[in-house]
Scaffold this active site. Sequence first.
Site, PDB file in Angstrom:
ATOM      1  N   HIS A  15     -48.664 -12.251 -36.804  1.00 26.17           N
ATOM      2  CA  HIS A  15     -47.607 -12.033 -35.805  1.00 26.17           C
ATOM      3  C   HIS A  15     -48.329 -11.715 -34.505  1.00 26.17           C
ATOM      4  CE1 HIS A  15     -48.289  -7.669 -36.178  1.00 26.17           C
ATOM      5  NE2 HIS A  15     -48.534  -7.980 -37.433  1.00 26.17           N
ATOM      6  N   GLY A  16     -47.627 -11.408 -33.466  1.00 23.03           N
ATOM      7  CA  GLY A  16     -48.243 -11.220 -32.150  1.00 23.03           C
ATOM      8  C   GLY A  16     -49.415 -10.260 -32.134  1.00 23.03           C
TER       9      GLY A  16
END
Length: 161
Positions: A15-16
């Site tokens: 994810h980010g």
Amino acid sequence: MQNIVNVRIDERLIHGQVAVLWSMHTKATRIMIVDNDVVKDAVNKAALKMVCPQQCKLSILTTQRAADNLKANKYEGERVFIIAKGPHALREIEELGYHFEEINVGNMGGKQNTKTIKKSVACTPEDIEDFLYLAGKGVKLNAKMAPTDSDVDFEALLKEA
């Protein structure tokens, strides 16, 4: 020789925060997802390929294949960042004969039958058993969300909980 730059438990996988902060901080050249279910999930695998940072190769492996590849030093010359959803996959790799020096516990969201150990980390009794098994094998357990956070002794948090 392969260089394991981080072993992280994060149920969100890539994810980010992982794609940007952790992969840049560790200078990873390969992200290895270890999960016996994700390997069989074409949609999840496609999504992971899309969000994997450009500078990283991606491996999505079963625990057996990951242990075999790591023991065979398959990733020689690479900087490998290993991610698992929970401690059980890493325990399986340890039981298959590959030892981790340190595991970073990032995010394990609250589910039914879990106990909150710290912010963003909730464990089932089975998770706690897996963590204590790993600690008993000499694996250092630390908890931090971002690379710039201070290390927190996760084994001590488990014993307090």
